[in-house]
Design a protein around this motif. Sequence first.
Motif, PDB file in Angstrom:
ATOM      1  N   PRO A  90      45.852  36.743  28.914  1.00 30.17           N
ATOM      2  CA  PRO A  90      44.637  37.556  28.883  1.00 30.17           C
ATOM      3  C   PRO A  90      43.475  36.872  29.601  1.00 30.17           C
ATOM      4  CG  PRO A  90      44.934  36.452  26.790  1.00 30.17           C
ATOM      5  CD  PRO A  90      46.149  36.135  27.599  1.00 30.17           C
ATOM      6  N   TRP A  91      42.612  37.683  30.221  1.00 31.97           N
ATOM      7  CA  TRP A  91      41.511  37.128  31.019  1.00 31.97           C
ATOM      8  C   TRP A  91      40.377  38.136  31.058  1.00 31.97           C
ATOM      9  CZ3 TRP A  91      38.614  38.017  35.429  1.00 31.97           C
ATOM     10  CH2 TRP A  91      37.950  36.909  35.975  1.00 31.97           C
ATOM     11  N   LYS A  92      39.155  37.619  31.161  1.00 31.36           N
ATOM     12  CA  LYS A  92      37.976  38.477  31.257  1.00 31.36           C
ATOM     13  C   LYS A  92      36.989  37.840  32.212  1.00 31.36           C
ATOM     14  CE  LYS A  92      34.366  40.602  28.397  1.00 31.36           C
ATOM     15  NZ  LYS A  92      33.831  40.747  27.015  1.00 31.36           N
ATOM     16  N   GLY A  93      36.395  38.649  33.094  1.00 30.95           N
ATOM     17  CA  GLY A  93      35.431  38.059  34.016  1.00 30.95           C
ATOM     18  C   GLY A  93      34.681  39.079  34.850  1.00 30.95           C
ATOM     19  N   GLN A  94      33.865  38.546  35.767  1.00 33.97           N
ATOM     20  CA  GLN A  94      33.017  39.351  36.647  1.00 33.97           C
ATOM     21  C   GLN A  94      33.254  38.970  38.103  1.00 33.97           C
ATOM     22  OE1 GLN A  94      29.009  38.481  35.359  1.00 33.97           O
ATOM     23  NE2 GLN A  94      29.016  40.129  33.822  1.00 33.97           N
ATOM     24  N   LEU A 141      39.232  31.212  38.025  1.00 39.97           N
ATOM     25  CA  LEU A 141      40.303  31.510  38.974  1.00 39.97           C
ATOM     26  C   LEU A 141      40.403  30.407  40.025  1.00 39.97           C
ATOM     27  CD1 LEU A 141      39.831  35.365  39.491  1.00 39.97           C
ATOM     28  CD2 LEU A 141      41.123  34.123  37.731  1.00 39.97           C
ATOM     29  N   SER A 142      41.467  30.454  40.818  1.00 36.16           N
ATOM     30  CA  SER A 142      41.699  29.413  41.829  1.00 36.16           C
ATOM     31  C   SER A 142      40.594  29.387  42.877  1.00 36.16           C
ATOM     32  CB  SER A 142      43.051  29.625  42.503  1.00 36.16           C
ATOM     33  OG  SER A 142      43.105  30.899  43.134  1.00 36.16           O
ATOM     34  N   LYS A 143      39.916  30.529  43.082  1.00 40.83           N
ATOM     35  CA  LYS A 143      38.763  30.591  43.976  1.00 40.83           C
ATOM     36  C   LYS A 143      37.603  31.203  43.200  1.00 40.83           C
ATOM     37  CE  LYS A 143      41.210  31.052  48.398  1.00 40.83           C
ATOM     38  NZ  LYS A 143      40.705  29.805  49.009  1.00 40.83           N
ATOM     39  N   THR A 144      36.513  30.461  43.081  1.00 44.23           N
ATOM     40  CA  THR A 144      35.330  30.982  42.406  1.00 44.23           C
ATOM     41  C   THR A 144      34.297  31.495  43.397  1.00 44.23           C
ATOM     42  OG1 THR A 144      34.334  28.771  42.350  1.00 44.23           O
ATOM     43  CG2 THR A 144      35.640  29.447  40.430  1.00 44.23           C
ATOM     44  N   GLY A 145      34.566  31.352  44.678  1.00 42.11           N
ATOM     45  CA  GLY A 145      33.718  31.867  45.737  1.00 42.11           C
ATOM     46  C   GLY A 145      34.401  31.644  47.065  1.00 42.11           C
ATOM     47  N   PHE A 146      34.271  32.597  47.975  1.00 46.29           N
ATOM     48  CA  PHE A 146      34.958  32.475  49.261  1.00 46.29           C
ATOM     49  C   PHE A 146      34.314  33.393  50.285  1.00 46.29           C
ATOM     50  CE2 PHE A 146      37.094  35.415  46.430  1.00 46.29           C
ATOM     51  CZ  PHE A 146      37.250  36.570  47.181  1.00 46.29           C
ATOM     52  N   GLU A 147      34.557  33.112  51.544  1.00 46.48           N
ATOM     53  CA  GLU A 147      34.052  33.935  52.642  1.00 46.48           C
ATOM     54  C   GLU A 147      35.051  35.045  52.934  1.00 46.48           C
ATOM     55  OE1 GLU A 147      33.242  33.377  57.423  1.00 46.48           O
ATOM     56  OE2 GLU A 147      32.655  31.745  56.069  1.00 46.48           O
ATOM     57  N   ILE A 190      36.144  43.074  34.597  1.00 45.60           N
ATOM     58  CA  ILE A 190      37.524  43.390  34.249  1.00 45.60           C
ATOM     59  C   ILE A 190      37.951  42.526  33.068  1.00 45.60           C
ATOM     60  CG2 ILE A 190      39.934  43.476  35.018  1.00 45.60           C
ATOM     61  CD1 ILE A 190      38.985  43.780  37.860  1.00 45.60           C
ATOM     62  N   SER A 191      38.515  43.175  32.056  1.00 48.09           N
ATOM     63  CA  SER A 191      39.135  42.481  30.927  1.00 48.09           C
ATOM     64  C   SER A 191      40.612  42.827  30.937  1.00 48.09           C
ATOM     65  CB  SER A 191      38.478  42.911  29.612  1.00 48.09           C
ATOM     66  OG  SER A 191      39.144  42.314  28.510  1.00 48.09           O
ATOM     67  N   ILE A 192      41.450  41.848  31.218  1.00 50.33           N
ATOM     68  CA  ILE A 192      42.884  42.069  31.367  1.00 50.33           C
ATOM     69  C   ILE A 192      43.595  41.723  30.061  1.00 50.33           C
ATOM     70  CG2 ILE A 192      44.962  41.370  32.631  1.00 50.33           C
ATOM     71  CD1 ILE A 192      43.158  40.811  35.032  1.00 50.33           C
ATOM     72  N   ALA A 193      44.401  42.682  29.574  1.00 50.05           N
ATOM     73  CA  ALA A 193      45.122  42.515  28.299  1.00 50.05           C
ATOM     74  C   ALA A 193      44.149  42.159  27.192  1.00 50.05           C
ATOM     75  CB  ALA A 193      46.222  41.462  28.430  1.00 50.05           C
ATOM     76  N   GLY A 194      43.117  43.000  27.042  1.00 50.88           N
ATOM     77  CA  GLY A 194      42.106  42.783  26.014  1.00 50.88           C
ATOM     78  C   GLY A 194      42.569  43.317  24.674  1.00 50.88           C
ATOM     79  N   ARG A 195      41.713  44.097  24.019  1.00 53.38           N
ATOM     80  CA  ARG A 195      42.049  44.627  22.698  1.00 53.38           C
ATOM     81  C   ARG A 195      43.309  45.484  22.758  1.00 53.38           C
ATOM     82  NH1 ARG A 195      36.563  45.752  23.153  1.00 53.38           N
ATOM     83  NH2 ARG A 195      36.968  47.996  23.343  1.00 53.38           N
ATOM     84  N   GLY A 196      44.302  45.124  21.957  1.00 50.55           N
ATOM     85  CA  GLY A 196      45.545  45.881  21.926  1.00 50.55           C
ATOM     86  C   GLY A 196      46.360  45.785  23.195  1.00 50.55           C
ATOM     87  N   GLY A 197      46.087  44.769  24.019  1.00 52.70           N
ATOM     88  CA  GLY A 197      46.817  44.615  25.266  1.00 52.70           C
ATOM     89  C   GLY A 197      46.375  45.563  26.366  1.00 52.70           C
ATOM     90  N   ILE A 198      45.253  46.272  26.152  1.00 56.81           N
ATOM     91  CA  ILE A 198      44.751  47.242  27.119  1.00 56.81           C
ATOM     92  C   ILE A 198      43.728  46.589  28.036  1.00 56.81           C
ATOM     93  CG2 ILE A 198      43.514  49.441  27.373  1.00 56.81           C
ATOM     94  CD1 ILE A 198      44.614  50.251  24.652  1.00 56.81           C
ATOM     95  N   ASP A 199      43.711  46.981  29.308  1.00 55.45           N
ATOM     96  CA  ASP A 199      42.717  46.507  30.262  1.00 55.45           C
ATOM     97  C   ASP A 199      41.475  47.397  30.205  1.00 55.45           C
ATOM     98  OD1 ASP A 199      44.829  44.916  30.949  1.00 55.45           O
ATOM     99  OD2 ASP A 199      44.736  45.322  33.102  1.00 55.45           O
ATOM    100  N   GLY A 240      32.018  36.274  44.760  1.00 58.38           N
ATOM    101  CA  GLY A 240      32.033  35.258  43.712  1.00 58.38           C
ATOM    102  C   GLY A 240      32.832  35.752  42.529  1.00 58.38           C
ATOM    103  N   THR A 241      33.422  34.828  41.784  1.00 57.62           N
ATOM    104  CA  THR A 241      34.189  35.181  40.586  1.00 57.62           C
ATOM    105  C   THR A 241      33.705  34.318  39.422  1.00 57.62           C
ATOM    106  OG1 THR A 241      36.006  33.570  40.740  1.00 57.62           O
ATOM    107  CG2 THR A 241      36.163  35.530  42.129  1.00 57.62           C
ATOM    108  N   LEU A 242      33.700  34.904  38.232  1.00 58.52           N
ATOM    109  CA  LEU A 242      33.248  34.185  37.050  1.00 58.52           C
ATOM    110  C   LEU A 242      34.094  34.583  35.852  1.00 58.52           C
ATOM    111  CD1 LEU A 242      31.134  32.415  35.520  1.00 58.52           C
ATOM    112  CD2 LEU A 242      29.824  34.534  35.161  1.00 58.52           C
ATOM    113  N   ALA A 243      34.742  33.610  35.216  1.00 56.06           N
ATOM    114  CA  ALA A 243      35.483  33.849  33.977  1.00 56.06           C
ATOM    115  C   ALA A 243      34.514  33.837  32.799  1.00 56.06           C
ATOM    116  CB  ALA A 243      36.556  32.792  33.799  1.00 56.06           C
ATOM    117  N   LEU A 244      34.731  34.754  31.848  1.00 58.20           N
ATOM    118  CA  LEU A 244      33.893  34.856  30.664  1.00 58.20           C
ATOM    119  C   LEU A 244      34.698  34.532  29.406  1.00 58.20           C
ATOM    120  CD1 LEU A 244      32.102  38.225  31.544  1.00 58.20           C
ATOM    121  CD2 LEU A 244      31.214  35.910  31.895  1.00 58.20           C
TER     122      LEU A 244
END
Length: 243
Positions: A68-72, A48-54, A114-123, A38-42
């Motif tokens: 920038p993106w952040k999720g679980q 994302l294009s898939k929020t759950g898959f087999e 995962i937080s992508i391009a978060g504070r200062g552009g750092i993951d 499962g995927t979840l944006a915060l």
Amino acid sequence: MMKTLALYGLILTFFFLSGAHSAKITFTNNCPRTIWPGTLALDQKPQLSKTGFELASKASLTLDVQAPWKGQFWARTRCSTNSGKFTCETADCRTGQVTCNGNPAILPASLVEISIAGRGGIDFYDVRLVDGFNLPVSVATRGGTGKCKASSCPANVNAVCPAKLQVKGSDGSVLACKSACIAFNQPQYCCTGPFRPPKSCPPTNYSRIFKQQCPQAYSHATDDQNSSFTCSGAPDYVITFCP
């Protein structure tokens, strides 16, 4: 011509520094059975294009993420469809479907954040066991600059889970291990009220069990300094279940 090239360079620099790039996240299932990630944006980021898959055993799937993106991310186990309703015995997201559609996992669950391009552009990224455990999991980077270390919980915490924290299946097997906060809902375990971190909420005997099994994982509210990792330079990610 030189002015045009200089302008183009400035545009590229702006997009890089502002985090306007895409990353790829690859999910790999090394478990012996099929799982349902499962995927979840915060923080109001787009789902994302898939929020759950087999995902069958030994299979992989890659999703694109626009920064920038952040999720679980997590994996649901022992899923089935009865009377048209899809349900899982661990980490279900209560939609009755394979897709989670913005719903979080029902805890306990092993989470990758995962937080992508978060504070200062750092993951920033970690394996989170603060909310319990259901499957071994790891997260690693591809490319990028800086420390960019992998974070992994390869151990089966269910095998050493105390009886009071166990989640059992219909066959009596231990499918997941609750955190003490979920199991007891008391301030000293949830770091609430007079036990707010960092100084008033030290690790407990229960959280130490998770930490001993998976030293790299984020297992307690005050554990982020030792278990949160960073990477820059727009890396891609590989999340492996049962690494």
